[in-house]
Design a protein around this motif. Structure first.
Motif, PDB file in Angstrom:
ATOM      1  N   GLN A 107     -16.649   0.913 -10.065  1.00 23.80           N
ATOM      2  CA  GLN A 107     -15.104   0.858 -10.075  1.00 23.80           C
ATOM      3  C   GLN A 107     -14.854   2.295 -10.602  1.00 23.80           C
ATOM      4  OE1 GLN A 107     -13.336  -1.369  -9.304  1.00 23.80           O
ATOM      5  NE2 GLN A 107     -11.560  -0.447  -9.941  1.00 23.80           N
ATOM      6  N   GLN A 108     -15.474   2.744 -11.504  1.00 23.48           N
ATOM      7  CA  GLN A 108     -14.923   4.367 -11.965  1.00 23.48           C
ATOM      8  C   GLN A 108     -14.995   5.347 -11.073  1.00 23.48           C
ATOM      9  OE1 GLN A 108     -17.671   4.088 -15.467  1.00 23.48           O
ATOM     10  NE2 GLN A 108     -16.269   4.396 -17.026  1.00 23.48           N
ATOM     11  N   LEU A 109     -16.012   5.150 -10.097  1.00 24.10           N
ATOM     12  CA  LEU A 109     -16.346   5.932  -9.226  1.00 24.10           C
ATOM     13  C   LEU A 109     -15.039   5.794  -8.190  1.00 24.10           C
ATOM     14  CD1 LEU A 109     -20.059   5.857  -8.892  1.00 24.10           C
ATOM     15  CD2 LEU A 109     -18.431   7.976  -9.258  1.00 24.10           C
ATOM     16  N   LYS A 110     -14.847   4.723  -7.845  1.00 19.56           N
ATOM     17  CA  LYS A 110     -13.811   4.397  -6.740  1.00 19.56           C
ATOM     18  C   LYS A 110     -12.562   4.924  -7.402  1.00 19.56           C
ATOM     19  CE  LYS A 110     -11.885   0.799  -4.124  1.00 19.56           C
ATOM     20  NZ  LYS A 110     -10.414   0.285  -4.583  1.00 19.56           N
ATOM     21  N   MET A 111     -11.973   4.805  -8.805  1.00 19.44           N
ATOM     22  CA  MET A 111     -10.741   5.393  -9.205  1.00 19.44           C
ATOM     23  C   MET A 111     -10.866   6.936  -9.222  1.00 19.44           C
ATOM     24  SD  MET A 111     -10.465   2.780 -12.383  1.00 19.44           S
ATOM     25  CE  MET A 111      -9.583   4.044 -13.343  1.00 19.44           C
ATOM     26  N   ARG A 112     -12.103   7.220  -9.177  1.00 23.62           N
ATOM     27  CA  ARG A 112     -12.083   8.924  -9.353  1.00 23.62           C
ATOM     28  C   ARG A 112     -11.731   9.577  -7.628  1.00 23.62           C
ATOM     29  NH1 ARG A 112     -16.853  11.800 -12.017  1.00 23.62           N
ATOM     30  NH2 ARG A 112     -15.562  11.476 -13.550  1.00 23.62           N
TER      31      ARG A 112
ATOM     32  N   LEU B 130      -9.033  11.340  -1.512  1.00 22.44           N
ATOM     33  CA  LEU B 130      -9.731  11.628  -0.282  1.00 22.44           C
ATOM     34  C   LEU B 130     -10.276  10.261   0.423  1.00 22.44           C
ATOM     35  CD1 LEU B 130     -12.430  14.314  -1.800  1.00 22.44           C
ATOM     36  CD2 LEU B 130     -10.282  14.450  -0.010  1.00 22.44           C
ATOM     37  N   THR B 131     -10.272  10.337   1.695  1.00 23.94           N
ATOM     38  CA  THR B 131     -10.834   9.052   2.280  1.00 23.94           C
ATOM     39  C   THR B 131     -12.154   8.962   2.618  1.00 23.94           C
ATOM     40  OG1 THR B 131      -9.810  10.166   4.286  1.00 23.94           O
ATOM     41  CG2 THR B 131      -8.489   8.463   3.375  1.00 23.94           C
ATOM     42  N   PRO B 132     -12.707   7.822   2.455  1.00 26.62           N
ATOM     43  CA  PRO B 132     -14.164   7.738   2.617  1.00 26.62           C
ATOM     44  C   PRO B 132     -14.505   8.251   3.897  1.00 26.62           C
ATOM     45  CG  PRO B 132     -13.255   5.506   1.538  1.00 26.62           C
ATOM     46  CD  PRO B 132     -12.151   6.716   2.151  1.00 26.62           C
ATOM     47  N   ASN B 133     -15.769   8.876   3.982  1.00 26.16           N
ATOM     48  CA  ASN B 133     -16.335   9.430   5.141  1.00 26.16           C
ATOM     49  C   ASN B 133     -17.707   8.623   5.190  1.00 26.16           C
ATOM     50  OD1 ASN B 133     -17.444  10.680   3.078  1.00 26.16           O
ATOM     51  ND2 ASN B 133     -17.531  12.803   4.050  1.00 26.16           N
ATOM     52  N   ASN B 134     -18.682   9.156   5.317  1.00 25.26           N
ATOM     53  CA  ASN B 134     -20.034   8.719   5.520  1.00 25.26           C
ATOM     54  C   ASN B 134     -20.932   8.485   4.131  1.00 25.26           C
ATOM     55  OD1 ASN B 134     -21.330   6.969   7.417  1.00 25.26           O
ATOM     56  ND2 ASN B 134     -21.727   8.804   8.993  1.00 25.26           N
ATOM     57  N   CYS B 135     -20.044   8.368   3.118  1.00 26.37           N
ATOM     58  CA  CYS B 135     -20.719   8.576   1.677  1.00 26.37           C
ATOM     59  C   CYS B 135     -20.677   7.266   1.113  1.00 26.37           C
ATOM     60  CB  CYS B 135     -19.557   9.512   0.873  1.00 26.37           C
ATOM     61  SG  CYS B 135     -20.260   9.593  -0.783  1.00 26.37           S
ATOM     62  N   TYR B 136     -22.173   6.949   0.894  1.00 27.86           N
ATOM     63  CA  TYR B 136     -22.459   5.692   0.232  1.00 27.86           C
ATOM     64  C   TYR B 136     -22.683   5.957  -1.296  1.00 27.86           C
ATOM     65  CZ  TYR B 136     -23.747   4.220   5.011  1.00 27.86           C
ATOM     66  OH  TYR B 136     -23.736   3.937   6.259  1.00 27.86           O
ATOM     67  N   ILE B 137     -22.349   4.950  -2.134  1.00 23.63           N
ATOM     68  CA  ILE B 137     -22.270   5.015  -3.463  1.00 23.63           C
ATOM     69  C   ILE B 137     -23.347   3.925  -4.115  1.00 23.63           C
ATOM     70  CG2 ILE B 137     -20.966   4.708  -5.691  1.00 23.63           C
ATOM     71  CD1 ILE B 137     -19.925   7.180  -4.123  1.00 23.63           C
ATOM     72  N   LEU B 138     -24.330   4.546  -4.996  1.00 20.12           N
ATOM     73  CA  LEU B 138     -25.086   3.493  -5.527  1.00 20.12           C
ATOM     74  C   LEU B 138     -25.015   3.810  -7.228  1.00 20.12           C
ATOM     75  CD1 LEU B 138     -27.673   1.619  -5.559  1.00 20.12           C
ATOM     76  CD2 LEU B 138     -28.926   3.745  -4.860  1.00 20.12           C
ATOM     77  N   THR B 139     -24.721   2.723  -7.822  1.00 16.81           N
ATOM     78  CA  THR B 139     -24.875   2.847  -9.063  1.00 16.81           C
ATOM     79  C   THR B 139     -26.214   2.423  -9.833  1.00 16.81           C
ATOM     80  OG1 THR B 139     -23.980   0.970  -9.478  1.00 16.81           O
ATOM     81  CG2 THR B 139     -22.485   2.828  -9.816  1.00 16.81           C
ATOM     82  N   GLU B 140     -27.276   3.222 -10.090  1.00  8.17           N
ATOM     83  CA  GLU B 140     -28.637   2.930 -10.372  1.00  8.17           C
ATOM     84  C   GLU B 140     -29.369   3.958 -11.113  1.00  8.17           C
ATOM     85  OE1 GLU B 140     -30.696   0.073  -9.471  1.00  8.17           O
ATOM     86  OE2 GLU B 140     -31.600   1.201 -10.819  1.00  8.17           O
TER      87      GLU B 140
END
Ligand code: TYD
Ligand code: MG
Length: 375
Positions: free
Chosen positions: A48-53, A59-69
């Motif tokens: 959620q924090q990353l999404k807010m940032r 910036l509109t998402p491209n081919n970037c995957y987010i993983l919180t781990e």
């Protein structure tokens, strides 16, 4: 990066907490062209924090995957599934692997996780960026131990109270070091600063004593930097010396040279030195401006605002030439400076058009006389 990202390269981005490392890397990750797949792993923030940032960055998402781990073994399970071209690990201090029985952030975990990430980069050809926190007091236990493992070390620095940030390459196996990028942290992320000199010179109506402008080079980039000095009677038995953005030992050395060669009496004076804009300058060409600022404050005589300085100062008070004088002079001229104090030596090959602009000096005493003259 010295001209591009080499596949399989392993890059460390170090900096103090809060300086903007995550912002920088997320901004980069979100702006890489669509055909490249990026996996941004965060052990520091929630999805959620990353999404807010990301929204804040606009910036509109491209081919970037987010993983919180934070568990490296699980991260590798995801890289196997996603097959990214670029992996970002934020930060190395939060990662751990079950191969080692120690807590995340410990030296042994940091070393082992880095070793595994390096192996992954080399075997898969995926470029891996790791973010590492470094504390201000130079306590580098952590990322510092990684500097020899990685191909490239970038330092992200600046003063948190100012908006300016410098990304400095301090080691680069694939390109030149000494390169920098200058950015400003704004409400919607980092923006590149195109003309650093114009912002770094504080805008002022009247000329005050204790400021001098240095014509520096950061990497290949000429940059006019304002040096501010405050010399005042001390209230202590041992006078205070402090430097922000400049090496304190070098300041002490320059003050000792001033005492010895110009008879400046500084032993009962506090001396504070500051580089405007919250930057740190390594270029030795700033020496002469430091000396000029100290002399100006000590005698309370403002320097002519059209003066600037570019020379190194040696232990005997000799004024030494600096590299790429033409480039420095061109920048100074562009910004309206009319007199540039340089070393009398090393003027060979100087472009003729600069002859009328320079004020060559050979010793500190000559400088002292030149700037003490009433204008
Ligand atoms: P961050 O990238 O979290 O720093 P690091 O990863 O190095 O610890 O950024 C920290 C600061 O930047 C935070 O105080 C908020 C500020 N910031 C902005 O000013 N503008 C922005 O657009 C963003 C995203 C952050
Ligand atoms: Mg962060």
């Amino acid at each position: 990066m010295g001209g591009g990202l080499v596949p399989g390269s392993f890059v460390l981005i170090g900096g103090e907490p809060g300086i903007g490392k995550s912002t920088l890397m997320l901004q980069v990750a979100l702006q890489i062209p669509g055909e490249q797949k990026i996996l941004y792993v965060s052990g520091e923030e929630s999805g959620q924090q990353l999404k807010m940032r990301a929204e804040r960055l606009g910036l509109t998402p491209n081919n970037c995957y987010i993983l919180t781990e934070t568990h490296l073994d699980d991260i590798f399970a995801q890289t196997a599934a996603i097959q990214p071209d670029i992996l970002v690990a934020d930060s190395i201090q939060t990662l751990y692997t079950s191969a080692i029985d120690a807590s995340a952030g410990s030296i042994s975990q940091i070393k082992e996780c880095a070793a595994q990430l390096q192996r992954y980069a080399k075997e898969s050809g995926v470029s891996v960026f790791v973010i590492g926190h470094i504390t201000k007091d130079g306590n580098l236990a952590g990322p510092k131990i990684l500097e020899h493992i990685v191909d490239t070390v970038l330092h992200f620095e600046g003063d948190r109270n100012y908006g300016y940030r410098i990304l400095r390459s301090v080691k680069n196996r694939f390109g030149s070091t000494n390169e920098i990028g200058i950015y400003e942290m704004q409400g919607n992320g980092l923006r590149q600063v195109e003309n650093p000199s114009e912002i770094l010179l504080s805008q002022r109506e009247e000329q005050l004593s204790g400021t001098a402008i240095a014509a520096t080079l950061e990497g290949l980039r000429p940059m006019m930097v304002e040096v501010q000095a405050l010399v005042s009677p001390t209230a202590y038995t041992v006078p205070q010396r402090s430097a922000t953005g400049f090496d304190l030992r070098r300041l002490n050395m320059l003050l000792a040279v001033l005492e010895k060669r110009c008879g400046a009496r500084l032993n009962q004076k506090d001396v504070f030195l500051n580089i405007a804009g919250g930057l740190r300058v390594d270029d030795p060409a700033i020496d002469l401006a430091v000396i000029a600022a100290v002399l100006s404050s000590g005698q309370d005589i403002p320097l002519n605002p059209k003066y600037c300085f570019a020379a190194e100062v040696g232990l005997t008070g000799e004024i030494r030439p600096v590299s790429r004088l033409d480039q420095r002079l061109a920048e100074a001229e562009k910004l309206g400076f009319e007199r540039i104090f340089v070393s009398k030596y090393g003027l060979k090959g100087l472009e003729p058009r600069f002859q009328s602009k320079i004020a060559p000096v050979a010793t500190l005493f000559e400088l002292f006389q030149a700037i003490s003259k009433p204008r």
